[in-house]
Design a protein around this motif. Structure first.
Motif, PDB file in Angstrom:
ATOM      1  N   LYS A   3       0.849  -1.193   0.000  1.00  0.00           N
ATOM      2  CA  LYS A   3       0.000   0.000   0.000  1.00  0.00           C
ATOM      3  C   LYS A   3       0.885   1.244   0.000  1.00  0.00           C
ATOM      4  O   LYS A   3       1.903   1.295   0.681  1.00  0.00           O
ATOM      5  CB  LYS A   3      -0.903   0.002   1.226  1.00  0.00           C
ATOM      6  N   VAL A   5       0.730   5.828  -0.250  1.00  0.00           N
ATOM      7  CA  VAL A   5      -0.048   7.064  -0.193  1.00  0.00           C
ATOM      8  C   VAL A   5       0.582   8.081  -1.132  1.00  0.00           C
ATOM      9  O   VAL A   5       1.793   8.318  -1.077  1.00  0.00           O
ATOM     10  CB  VAL A   5      -0.083   7.644   1.232  1.00  0.00           C
ATOM     11  N   ASP A  27      -1.518  -0.848  -4.106  1.00  0.00           N
ATOM     12  CA  ASP A  27      -2.773  -0.361  -3.525  1.00  0.00           C
ATOM     13  C   ASP A  27      -2.574   1.115  -3.176  1.00  0.00           C
ATOM     14  O   ASP A  27      -1.889   1.449  -2.206  1.00  0.00           O
ATOM     15  CB  ASP A  27      -3.103  -1.175  -2.276  1.00  0.00           C
ATOM     16  N   SER A  29      -3.658   4.922  -2.091  1.00  0.00           N
ATOM     17  CA  SER A  29      -4.546   5.897  -1.462  1.00  0.00           C
ATOM     18  C   SER A  29      -3.951   7.278  -1.723  1.00  0.00           C
ATOM     19  O   SER A  29      -2.758   7.400  -2.012  1.00  0.00           O
ATOM     20  CB  SER A  29      -4.665   5.652   0.039  1.00  0.00           C
ATOM     21  N   ILE A  60     -10.070   5.690  -6.124  1.00  0.00           N
ATOM     22  CA  ILE A  60      -9.187   5.370  -5.005  1.00  0.00           C
ATOM     23  C   ILE A  60      -9.595   6.158  -3.767  1.00  0.00           C
ATOM     24  O   ILE A  60     -10.296   7.159  -3.857  1.00  0.00           O
ATOM     25  CB  ILE A  60      -7.712   5.673  -5.355  1.00  0.00           C
ATOM     26  N   ASP A  61      -9.173   5.685  -2.595  1.00  0.00           N
ATOM     27  CA  ASP A  61      -9.478   6.399  -1.353  1.00  0.00           C
ATOM     28  C   ASP A  61      -8.776   7.756  -1.350  1.00  0.00           C
ATOM     29  O   ASP A  61      -7.604   7.863  -1.726  1.00  0.00           O
ATOM     30  CB  ASP A  61      -9.017   5.583  -0.144  1.00  0.00           C
ATOM     31  N   LYS A  63      -8.151  11.379   1.032  1.00  0.00           N
ATOM     32  CA  LYS A  63      -8.267  12.152   2.268  1.00  0.00           C
ATOM     33  C   LYS A  63      -7.987  13.612   1.954  1.00  0.00           C
ATOM     34  O   LYS A  63      -6.985  13.932   1.305  1.00  0.00           O
ATOM     35  CB  LYS A  63      -7.267  11.653   3.316  1.00  0.00           C
ATOM     36  N   TYR A 103      -0.374  10.170   7.764  1.00  0.00           N
ATOM     37  CA  TYR A 103      -1.486   9.409   7.188  1.00  0.00           C
ATOM     38  C   TYR A 103      -1.004   8.042   6.714  1.00  0.00           C
ATOM     39  O   TYR A 103      -1.703   7.035   6.879  1.00  0.00           O
ATOM     40  CB  TYR A 103      -2.102  10.204   6.043  1.00  0.00           C
ATOM     41  N   ILE A 107      -2.721   4.454   8.132  1.00  0.00           N
ATOM     42  CA  ILE A 107      -3.443   3.425   7.369  1.00  0.00           C
ATOM     43  C   ILE A 107      -2.579   2.210   7.052  1.00  0.00           C
ATOM     44  O   ILE A 107      -3.016   1.297   6.355  1.00  0.00           O
ATOM     45  CB  ILE A 107      -4.019   4.006   6.067  1.00  0.00           C
TER      46      ILE A 107
END
Length: 333
Positions: A3, A5, A27, A29, A60-61, A63, A103, A107
């Motif tokens: 994952k 970010v 993955d 975010s 995608i997620d 924030k 962040y 996550i």
């Protein structure tokens, strides 16, 4: 699955960087930062640019993080100085990457990535600046820059094989042709223009911001007011903001605070205005004559201007002729 970010501005570079990693099965975010100095310039719709980018990437997620007082303090006193205007690009980048790192840990992501292109921005995207950002953010080695990665030392994710370095890119410099070609391959068409997105690089806004920093304590409310109307410094402690159209007149009404002076023309079409600071009889008279210049009247015709403190209801009225243009220019910010 690994994952990551990504810092997603909604611009083309950050969108492409995310797409490159998504193609490797990462993955992804995203985190999007806004500030009081954002200047959204998408082709189709305002600040929906980042939403459009997320849709192009497959929902995608995302924030959102709004930067406020903390960012304002950095603008006023950046450790690494300014760019061409009042843009504290290196300090700004360090702060954003630190927050993105928080962040990332929250996550359980393994690394960060950005859309930075080596040599694209003269202050913050040369090798030394990137090294400074990585070191002072506390995330050195954990930041991948997919668009220029093969021109930079391998990051930890590349060294560990979480990311295939050979599938990363070698973009550099200020040309946009490689990004546009890659966007066409990915069928990404709705993205902002390349003019940039920060008011702190815009000459007119920078003049207003410098003036404010010189003469007053700067607040987020003051910054919002800098974006509206014509601005005039009548005295070191007195400033006048004059609306340019109906929309700005309404916005000035919304931004008026207790203690401000409020001005409006009577019986003719013209702008409303806000006076902020310590106004004397002389500065009040200069203000109404300056406002008269932008009213729908003939040269040398008198116009009645009403004015009062925003916290009061009793209005004073004075009939004046417009201030000459050459005098107005001495006050203009």
């Amino acid at each position: 699955m690994i994952k990551a970010v990504g810092l997603l501005s909604g611009g083309l570079d950050s969108t492409l960087a995310a797409k490159v990693l998504l193609e490797q099965g990462i993955d992804v975010s995203a985190i999007n930062f806004t500030s009081p100095f954002c200047l959204c310039t998408p082709k189709n719709a305002g600040c929906a640019a980042v939403v459009t980018a997320v849709q192009a990437l497959g929902q995608i997620d995302l924030k959102h993080v709004a930067l406020g007082e903390e960012y304002l303090r950095i603008v006023q006193n950046p450790q690494h100085g300014y760019g061409s205007g009042l843009n504290p690009c290196i300090d700004c980048r360090i702060m954003k990457i630190r927050k993105a790192g928080e962040y990332m840990r929250e996550i359980g992501a393994a690394f960060l990535f950005t859309g930075e292109v080596l040599g694209q921005r003269p202050m913050s995207q040369h090798r030394q600046a990137l090294q400074t950002i990585d070191r002072e953010s506390g995330l050195a080695g954990l930041i991948v820059r997919p668009l220029s990665a093969r021109l930079l030392p391998p990051s930890i994710p590349e060294q560990k094989g979480w990311v295939d370095r050979e599938k990363l890119l070698t973009f550099s410099g200020r040309t946009r042709k490689p990004q546009i070609a890659l966007a066409e391959r990915y069928e990404i068409s709705d993205y902002p223009c390349t003019a940039g997105g920060c008011l702190l690089t815009v000459d007119g806004f920078v003049r207003r911001m410098r003036d404010l920093m010189t003469h007053a304590e700067v607040t987020l409310h003051d910054v919002a007011l800098l974006k509206v109307g014509r601005h005039f410094r009548l005295h070191p402690q007195a400033k006048l903001i004059v609306g340019r159209d109906q929309t700005e007149n309404e916005r000035l009404l919304q931004l008026t605070q207790r203690g401000d002076w409020y001005f409006e023309p009577l019986d003719v079409k013209g702008p409303v205005a806000i006076g902020r600071g310590a106004f004397t009889g002389e500065t009040l008279r200069q203000s109404v004559r300056l406002i008269a210049r932008y009213c729908d009247i003939a040269v040398d015709e008198q116009v009645k201007i009403g004015y009062h403190r925003a916290s009061e209801t009793t209005q004073q009225v004075i009939a004046v002729t417009a201030l000459p243009d050459n005098e107005i220019q001495t006050f203009r910010i």
